[in-house]
Design a protein around this motif. Structure first.
Motif, PDB file in Angstrom:
ATOM      1  N   ALA A 126       0.827  -1.208   0.000  1.00 46.17           N
ATOM      2  CA  ALA A 126       0.000   0.000   0.000  1.00 46.17           C
ATOM      3  C   ALA A 126       0.857   1.252   0.000  1.00 46.17           C
ATOM      4  O   ALA A 126       0.559   2.218  -0.707  1.00 46.17           O
ATOM      5  CB  ALA A 126      -0.930   0.011   1.216  1.00 46.17           C
ATOM      6  N   CYS A 144      -3.804  -5.952   1.089  1.00 47.01           N
ATOM      7  CA  CYS A 144      -2.710  -5.550   0.212  1.00 47.01           C
ATOM      8  C   CYS A 144      -1.586  -6.580   0.284  1.00 47.01           C
ATOM      9  O   CYS A 144      -1.465  -7.320   1.268  1.00 47.01           O
ATOM     10  CB  CYS A 144      -2.189  -4.166   0.610  1.00 47.01           C
ATOM     11  SG  CYS A 144      -3.381  -2.839   0.293  1.00 47.01           S
ATOM     12  N   ASN A 170      -3.086  -8.100   5.527  1.00 47.71           N
ATOM     13  CA  ASN A 170      -2.138  -7.882   4.448  1.00 47.71           C
ATOM     14  C   ASN A 170      -1.102  -9.004   4.455  1.00 47.71           C
ATOM     15  O   ASN A 170      -0.955  -9.733   5.440  1.00 47.71           O
ATOM     16  CB  ASN A 170      -1.464  -6.522   4.620  1.00 47.71           C
ATOM     17  CG  ASN A 170      -2.480  -5.391   4.692  1.00 47.71           C
ATOM     18  OD1 ASN A 170      -3.088  -5.022   3.693  1.00 47.71           O
ATOM     19  ND2 ASN A 170      -2.674  -4.842   5.887  1.00 47.71           N
TER      20      ASN A 170
END
Length: 595
Positions: A126, A144, A170
């Motif tokens: 990100a 992400c 993530n």
């Protein structure tokens, strides 16, 4: 990328002049996105000079110009208009959210975005930050992925600040730092962040190599494999953090407990579905953090809530204040329900002055004199005739029989109107005011002194919407007041027998008496207590009974629970010898208040 998530479709309406840049007092300019001039976030950034702001409206931002956002060294602020819940940068599994590599300082600020579906074969799914020191606050980063370091964020030679962020779900696919990765020479400060459910081969929460990050008031929980990975000369410091598995490195005030999130997100076949990472009221993270008067630790949380000292939790934190919650969210107490407290209306019988006592339970809080009408006008009752939540005063002229209403706001007379005229010769006297049909507006209770018929005007403000006779009673029974004694939304009628002292209640539904019962007996031969009015003095939704002792001037209240007396007490003494004040009615004249 292995993740996929369906984004919300945003329909953006661009007004003719919306988004035109406007100068602030200090010469800085705000540029609105989206607009005719700045259809994308990057176009707004490109137009900025140092000190400017790009203000991004609610919506989901995708495609070229809304990913791989680059400040190119500018000291500007890019922030959402209303916070991260409704302002989403969806990188579409094709890019990062932001890239900082132009030597940006702390005056380069990203604030208030949700960043999702970032993907890179390098570091930082990100955010990637190299040789720059931006400030990143109030962001939610989830879903992400980086093939190298830092599934959500990577830093190299950086002194950045990350605060009030939620970094969850993530992944660093074949490397380290599922949430964050700190490369050589980084001294990043991470404050009040929630880091959970991230994945990596090592350092699910963070990975540090030859770097010295500092974590303050953070939650690091259920990241895999392991929360941290520390190599080389790295010496991270954790202060007042909840870290699963504990922390043996530098720092103080850390705990190792389940933070008790409201509803954690979930992984399923490589896809992360976000959840709710607000902590529950039983969380050990409440009041467990460090405060420094807003210098490093933000005075507000991700949602803009001020720090809150939970009175039910011992403060285990430190500093000023010593009750900061860990993580991105400051748990707030449920706001108190508004409470309507009955107030008391008086009249001085010699001068005609009208006085108001504003009450809170058994406590007199304030008072005032709104006006002094002619003595021919007599107060007949108190009730909310216009439905604004504040009681008004009902009057009748003893000469003409005219009925009128004062509209009140606390101790202030704000207006009035005439209702109708009932000639005194007809024998009808007003006996009280109450909302008998539950429409939120007061009605008028009558009694015929000749026939002892009981009648009601059902009111709609100044209009009589319906009227009828309820019943005929024995002459010894006197109406003493009206109020909702059973909490069903319809006012009832309070009676007292002038011979026996029995106190009784009619439970009403509109023009119908549906039930009746004797409450108690207060022998008139044994004492001089008279009923003065009815109102909800303790705010429990059931009305209570106001009394006054005519000899001593004692003012007392029965706290009622339906047809039972739950409590009672003397409020004050108003000496009838020294003062000619008489209670004229009861009602909430200053509207609902917090308890």
């Amino acid at each position: 990328m292995r993740h996929s998530i369906s984004g919300r479709l945003s329909i953006i309406v661009v007004l003719a002049l919306a988004g035109l840049p406007f100068a602030l007092a200090d010469g800085a300019t705000t540029r609105n996105v989206p607009s005719a001039l700045y259809p994308t976030i990057q176009s707004g950034i490109n137009a900025c000079a140092n000190g400017d702001t790009v203000l991004v409206a609610d919506g989901t931002y995708t495609g070229v110009g809304n990913r791989n956002l680059n400040f190119s060294g500018r000291a500007i602020t890019v922030r959402s208009e209303n916070g991260p819940a409704d302002c989403i940068i969806d990188a579409g599994s094709a890019a990062r959210g932001f890239i900082f590599s132009g030597g940006e300082t702390a005056n380069a600020v990203v604030e208030g975005f949700t960043i999702t579906n970032g993907d890179t074969v390098n570091d930082g799914g990100a955010f990637t930050v190299a040789n720059s020191d931006p400030t990143i606050r109030n962001c939610i980063i989830y879903n992400c992925e980086a093939s190298a370091l830092g599934g959500a964020m990577s830093f190299s030679a950086s002194d950045s600040v990350v605060e009030n962020c939620v970094i969850v779900g993530n992944e660093s696919v074949v490397a380290y730092g599922g949430g964050l990765a700190f490369g050589v020479g980084s001294t990043v400060t991470v404050v009040n962040c929630t880091i959970a459910d991230n994945r990596a081969d090592a350092g699910g929460a963070f990975h540090a190599v030859d770097s010295n990050p500092t974590f303050i008031n953070c939650i690091l929980y259920d990241d895999s494999t392991d929360e941290t990975s520390v190599v080389g000369t790295s010496a991270p410091t954790l202060n007042y953090c909840d870290i699963e598995g504990g922390w043996l490195g530098a720092g103080t005030g850390n705990i190792d407990d389940d933070p008790m999130f409201t509803n954690r997100g979930t992984w399923n076949d490589g896809t992360f579905t976000n959840g709710d990472y607000v902590i529950l009221p039983t969380s050990p993270c409440i009041d467990a953090g460090f405060g420094d008067s807003g210098v490093t630790v933000p005075a507000q949380d991700l949602l803009g809530n001020d720090r809150y000292d939970d009175p039910t939790v011992a403060n285990t934190g430190d500093g000023t204040p010593d009750y900061v919650d860990l993580g991105a969210y400051e748990l707030q107490a449920a706001p108190p329900e508004p409470v309507s407290y009955a107030d008391i209306v008086w009249r001085e019988t010699t001068t005609g002055e009208v006085g108001v006592w504003l009450m809170r339970g058994l406590t007199l809080e304030a008072g005032g004199v709104p006006s002094t009408p002619a003595l021919a006008w007599v107060i007949q009752g108190v009730g909310d005739f216009d439905g604004n939540g504040r009681a008004d005063i009902l009057w009748r002229n003893t000469g003409t029989g005219s009925v009128a209403i004062w509209l009140m706001n606390g101790t202030t007379l704000v207006g009035g109107f005439a209702v109708a005229t009932v000639a005194p010769a007809a024998g009808w006297d007003i006996q009280g005011v109450g909302d008998f049909n539950g429409n939120g507006r007061a009605d008028v209770l009558w009694r015929n002194t000749g026939t002892n018929q009981i009648a009601i005007w059902l009111m709609n403000g100044s209009t009589i919407s319906s009227a009828g006779v309820v019943q005929t009673v024995a002459a010894a029974w006197a109406i003493e007041g009206t109020g909702d004694f059973n909490g069903n939304g319809n006012d009832d009628i309070l009676w007292r027998n002038t011979l026996t002292g029995q106190v009784a209640i009619w439970l009403m539904s509109g023009l119908t008496m549906v039930n009746a019962g004797i409450v108690a007996t207060v022998d008139p031969a044994a004492n001089d207590y008279d009923i003065q009015g009815v109102g909800d003095f303790d705010g429990d939704g059931n009305d209570d009974v106001l009394w006054r002792e005519t000899t001593t001037g004692e003012v007392a209240i029965w706290i009622m629970n339906g047809l039972a007396i739950a409590n009672g007490g003397v409020v004050a003494i108003v000496d009838p010898v020294a003062h000619d004040w008489h209670i004229q009615g009861v009602g909430d004249l200053n509207g609902v208040e917090t308890p």
